[in-house]
Scaffold this motif. Sequence first.
Motif, PDB file in Angstrom:
ATOM      1  N   TYR A 147       0.841  -1.209   0.000  1.00 50.90           N
ATOM      2  CA  TYR A 147       0.000   0.000   0.000  1.00 50.90           C
ATOM      3  C   TYR A 147       0.871   1.252   0.000  1.00 50.90           C
ATOM      4  CZ  TYR A 147      -3.491   3.437   1.479  1.00 50.90           C
ATOM      5  OH  TYR A 147      -4.298   4.539   1.557  1.00 50.90           O
ATOM      6  N   VAL A 148       1.889   1.267   0.856  1.00 49.70           N
ATOM      7  CA  VAL A 148       2.789   2.428   0.958  1.00 49.70           C
ATOM      8  C   VAL A 148       3.476   2.688  -0.386  1.00 49.70           C
ATOM      9  CG1 VAL A 148       4.946   3.247   2.017  1.00 49.70           C
ATOM     10  CG2 VAL A 148       3.139   2.279   3.449  1.00 49.70           C
ATOM     11  N   ASP A 149       3.948   1.629  -1.044  1.00 52.38           N
ATOM     12  CA  ASP A 149       4.633   1.804  -2.336  1.00 52.38           C
ATOM     13  C   ASP A 149       3.678   2.294  -3.425  1.00 52.38           C
ATOM     14  OD1 ASP A 149       7.181   1.201  -1.486  1.00 52.38           O
ATOM     15  OD2 ASP A 149       7.084  -0.909  -2.025  1.00 52.38           O
ATOM     16  N   TYR A 150       2.460   1.742  -3.454  1.00 55.71           N
ATOM     17  CA  TYR A 150       1.482   2.202  -4.456  1.00 55.71           C
ATOM     18  C   TYR A 150       1.151   3.684  -4.233  1.00 55.71           C
ATOM     19  CZ  TYR A 150       0.412  -2.586  -6.095  1.00 55.71           C
ATOM     20  OH  TYR A 150       0.477  -3.846  -6.651  1.00 55.71           O
ATOM     21  N   LYS A 151       0.967   4.083  -2.969  1.00 57.15           N
ATOM     22  CA  LYS A 151       0.625   5.475  -2.656  1.00 57.15           C
ATOM     23  C   LYS A 151       1.802   6.407  -2.960  1.00 57.15           C
ATOM     24  CE  LYS A 151      -2.821   6.831  -0.780  1.00 57.15           C
ATOM     25  NZ  LYS A 151      -4.053   7.368  -1.398  1.00 57.15           N
ATOM     26  N   THR A 152       3.030   5.928  -2.740  1.00 57.93           N
ATOM     27  CA  THR A 152       4.218   6.742  -3.048  1.00 57.93           C
ATOM     28  C   THR A 152       4.310   6.973  -4.547  1.00 57.93           C
ATOM     29  OG1 THR A 152       5.329   5.769  -1.127  1.00 57.93           O
ATOM     30  CG2 THR A 152       6.723   6.928  -2.706  1.00 57.93           C
ATOM     31  N   ALA A 153       4.047   5.922  -5.333  1.00 59.24           N
ATOM     32  CA  ALA A 153       4.078   6.055  -6.800  1.00 59.24           C
ATOM     33  C   ALA A 153       3.040   7.075  -7.270  1.00 59.24           C
ATOM     34  CB  ALA A 153       3.827   4.699  -7.458  1.00 59.24           C
ATOM     35  N   LEU A 154       1.881   7.118  -6.606  1.00 60.77           N
ATOM     36  CA  LEU A 154       0.816   8.060  -6.998  1.00 60.77           C
ATOM     37  C   LEU A 154       1.176   9.503  -6.678  1.00 60.77           C
ATOM     38  CD1 LEU A 154      -2.371   6.028  -6.021  1.00 60.77           C
ATOM     39  CD2 LEU A 154      -1.682   6.697  -8.329  1.00 60.77           C
ATOM     40  N   GLN A 155       2.087   9.702  -5.718  1.00 66.22           N
ATOM     41  CA  GLN A 155       2.570  11.073  -5.463  1.00 66.22           C
ATOM     42  C   GLN A 155       3.363  11.596  -6.659  1.00 66.22           C
ATOM     43  OE1 GLN A 155       4.449  12.156  -1.634  1.00 66.22           O
ATOM     44  NE2 GLN A 155       3.954  10.078  -0.998  1.00 66.22           N
ATOM     45  N   ILE A 156       4.045  10.674  -7.347  1.00 69.43           N
ATOM     46  CA  ILE A 156       4.880  11.057  -8.490  1.00 69.43           C
ATOM     47  C   ILE A 156       4.030  11.253  -9.727  1.00 69.43           C
ATOM     48  CG2 ILE A 156       6.800  10.294  -9.979  1.00 69.43           C
ATOM     49  CD1 ILE A 156       7.628   8.610  -7.338  1.00 69.43           C
ATOM     50  N   ASP A 157       3.085  10.343  -9.937  1.00 73.77           N
ATOM     51  CA  ASP A 157       2.181  10.455 -11.095  1.00 73.77           C
ATOM     52  C   ASP A 157       0.821   9.913 -10.669  1.00 73.77           C
ATOM     53  OD1 ASP A 157       0.770  10.376 -13.433  1.00 73.77           O
ATOM     54  OD2 ASP A 157       2.249   9.250 -14.583  1.00 73.77           O
ATOM     55  N   CYS A 158      -0.142  10.840 -10.496  1.00 75.86           N
ATOM     56  CA  CYS A 158      -1.461  10.428  -9.971  1.00 75.86           C
ATOM     57  C   CYS A 158      -2.312   9.728 -11.021  1.00 75.86           C
ATOM     58  CB  CYS A 158      -2.194  11.640  -9.406  1.00 75.86           C
ATOM     59  SG  CYS A 158      -2.515  12.908 -10.634  1.00 75.86           S
ATOM     60  N   ASN A 159      -1.775   9.514 -12.227  1.00 76.02           N
ATOM     61  CA  ASN A 159      -2.551   8.865 -13.291  1.00 76.02           C
ATOM     62  C   ASN A 159      -2.125   7.418 -13.557  1.00 76.02           C
ATOM     63  OD1 ASN A 159      -4.111  11.238 -13.963  1.00 76.02           O
ATOM     64  ND2 ASN A 159      -2.245  12.067 -14.825  1.00 76.02           N
ATOM     65  N   ILE A 160      -1.310   6.825 -12.655  1.00 75.14           N
ATOM     66  CA  ILE A 160      -0.857   5.443 -12.867  1.00 75.14           C
ATOM     67  C   ILE A 160      -1.994   4.484 -12.494  1.00 75.14           C
ATOM     68  CG2 ILE A 160       0.846   3.671 -12.276  1.00 75.14           C
ATOM     69  CD1 ILE A 160       2.733   5.976 -11.442  1.00 75.14           C
ATOM     70  N   ALA A 161      -2.604   3.888 -13.489  1.00 78.98           N
ATOM     71  CA  ALA A 161      -3.766   3.002 -13.246  1.00 78.98           C
ATOM     72  C   ALA A 161      -3.390   1.829 -12.342  1.00 78.98           C
ATOM     73  CB  ALA A 161      -4.319   2.501 -14.574  1.00 78.98           C
ATOM     74  N   ALA A 162      -2.207   1.228 -12.566  1.00 78.35           N
ATOM     75  CA  ALA A 162      -1.784   0.064 -11.770  1.00 78.35           C
ATOM     76  C   ALA A 162      -1.664   0.430 -10.289  1.00 78.35           C
ATOM     77  CB  ALA A 162      -0.448  -0.462 -12.279  1.00 78.35           C
ATOM     78  N   ALA A 163      -1.220   1.662 -10.012  1.00 75.37           N
ATOM     79  CA  ALA A 163      -1.078   2.098  -8.619  1.00 75.37           C
ATOM     80  C   ALA A 163      -2.450   2.349  -7.990  1.00 75.37           C
ATOM     81  CB  ALA A 163      -0.211   3.347  -8.546  1.00 75.37           C
ATOM     82  N   HIS A 164      -3.380   2.927  -8.749  1.00 76.79           N
ATOM     83  CA  HIS A 164      -4.742   3.126  -8.246  1.00 76.79           C
ATOM     84  C   HIS A 164      -5.396   1.775  -7.946  1.00 76.79           C
ATOM     85  CE1 HIS A 164      -5.462   7.408  -8.417  1.00 76.79           C
ATOM     86  NE2 HIS A 164      -4.915   7.472  -9.615  1.00 76.79           N
ATOM     87  N   ASP A 165      -5.281   0.832  -8.893  1.00 80.33           N
ATOM     88  CA  ASP A 165      -5.870  -0.498  -8.703  1.00 80.33           C
ATOM     89  C   ASP A 165      -5.250  -1.202  -7.500  1.00 80.33           C
ATOM     90  OD1 ASP A 165      -7.407  -0.029 -10.932  1.00 80.33           O
ATOM     91  OD2 ASP A 165      -6.156  -1.206 -12.298  1.00 80.33           O
ATOM     92  N   GLY A 166      -3.924  -1.095  -7.393  1.00 83.64           N
ATOM     93  CA  GLY A 166      -3.216  -1.726  -6.270  1.00 83.64           C
ATOM     94  C   GLY A 166      -3.627  -1.131  -4.936  1.00 83.64           C
ATOM     95  N   THR A 167      -3.762   0.199  -4.892  1.00 89.66           N
ATOM     96  CA  THR A 167      -4.200   0.879  -3.666  1.00 89.66           C
ATOM     97  C   THR A 167      -5.574   0.366  -3.240  1.00 89.66           C
ATOM     98  OG1 THR A 167      -2.946   2.861  -4.269  1.00 89.66           O
ATOM     99  CG2 THR A 167      -4.658   3.140  -2.635  1.00 89.66           C
ATOM    100  N   ASN A 168      -6.480   0.228  -4.219  1.00 87.09           N
ATOM    101  CA  ASN A 168      -7.834  -0.259  -3.903  1.00 87.09           C
ATOM    102  C   ASN A 168      -7.811  -1.693  -3.370  1.00 87.09           C
ATOM    103  OD1 ASN A 168      -8.809   2.161  -4.800  1.00 87.09           O
ATOM    104  ND2 ASN A 168      -9.275   1.437  -6.858  1.00 87.09           N
ATOM    105  N   ARG A 169      -7.001  -2.543  -4.022  1.00 90.10           N
ATOM    106  CA  ARG A 169      -6.912  -3.946  -3.558  1.00 90.10           C
ATOM    107  C   ARG A 169      -6.360  -4.004  -2.133  1.00 90.10           C
ATOM    108  NH1 ARG A 169      -4.732  -4.672  -8.597  1.00 90.10           N
ATOM    109  NH2 ARG A 169      -2.638  -4.904  -7.730  1.00 90.10           N
ATOM    110  N   MET A 170      -5.301  -3.200  -1.879  1.00 86.32           N
ATOM    111  CA  MET A 170      -4.678  -3.222  -0.557  1.00 86.32           C
ATOM    112  C   MET A 170      -5.614  -2.655   0.506  1.00 86.32           C
ATOM    113  SD  MET A 170      -1.942  -4.757  -1.125  1.00 86.32           S
ATOM    114  CE  MET A 170      -3.010  -5.540  -2.334  1.00 86.32           C
TER     115      MET A 170
END
Length: 305
Positions: free
Chosen positions: A107-130
């Motif tokens: 979760y922490v890594d997915y949220k960190t990636a979204l700070q860099i680019d809030c349009n990364i679909a894989a990070a949004h999906d991962g955040t939701n799963r976590m």
Amino acid sequence: MPQKQKPRRSWLELKQAGNERFKTGQYGEATGLYCDAIKELEKSNEKNPEDLAILYSNRAASYLKEGNCAECVKDCNMSLELYPFNVKSLLRRAAASEALERYRQAYVDYKTALQIDCNIAAAHDGTNRMSKALTEADGPSWREKLPPIPTVPLSIREKLTQQTTNNTPKQNGSREVKKKAPSDKNIKKAQAQKEEGNALVKKGEYRKAIERYSQSLKNNPTEVTTYTNRALCYLSVKQYRDAVRDCDDALMIDSSNIKALYRRAQAHKELQNPKTCVDDLNNLLKVDPKNTAALKLLQEVQKKK
């Protein structure tokens, strides 16, 4: 006659060969070539931390494809030490941690990636799963048990966003969405304005609070709680469509946000949209099945249907 020794390949040639094997699904061979490339680069006079970080990240991708998640995490750790906040390494480590059921780290890594680019679909999906997995494991207060999420410095955010934009091909007919990362100064200013808004809410001064939250969002349009707080104010002054819009914006950032789903459901109830209200409540209950407020509102709406 003695056999001629094959000329030793440079780290760049080995990296390229590894990339070719990876593309064709030969992950074991790709891993071996990346190992050789790392050794060669370590020995060479042209050793550059960023180049070495990319090699570790590439080998991590091979390990991930092979299902060797523990080695993938190790390589991502090395990569991120050499080149902090590299998006690919963050996403690969998140995926490996998720496979190892280390949901908090993922979760922490997915949220960190979204700070860099809030349009990364894989990070949004991962955040939701976590979010769902952690809610099931730790209950509604799961966020309290998370390790701290690192703040990506503005200079790094801008540099990495630019690199990501340059490396991402544009899809035909799609609208490119660009969100400029707020500066550290603006984030602090936005936080102070949000706190002023919170104090006004406690006094019941909802219209004044709306003004403060609006100022805060101009300085930092990426803060979820400011949208949900303003939505609460809009509900209190019966501006239900504005409440829906704020919840929509909050859910664009965090699609499983409980407050946004609940407040949007409340607004839809008042706007006589029972189906949409029920949909929001059902989505909320998937994240937090024992949410008493949502269960009560769902019963109310279903009685009237």
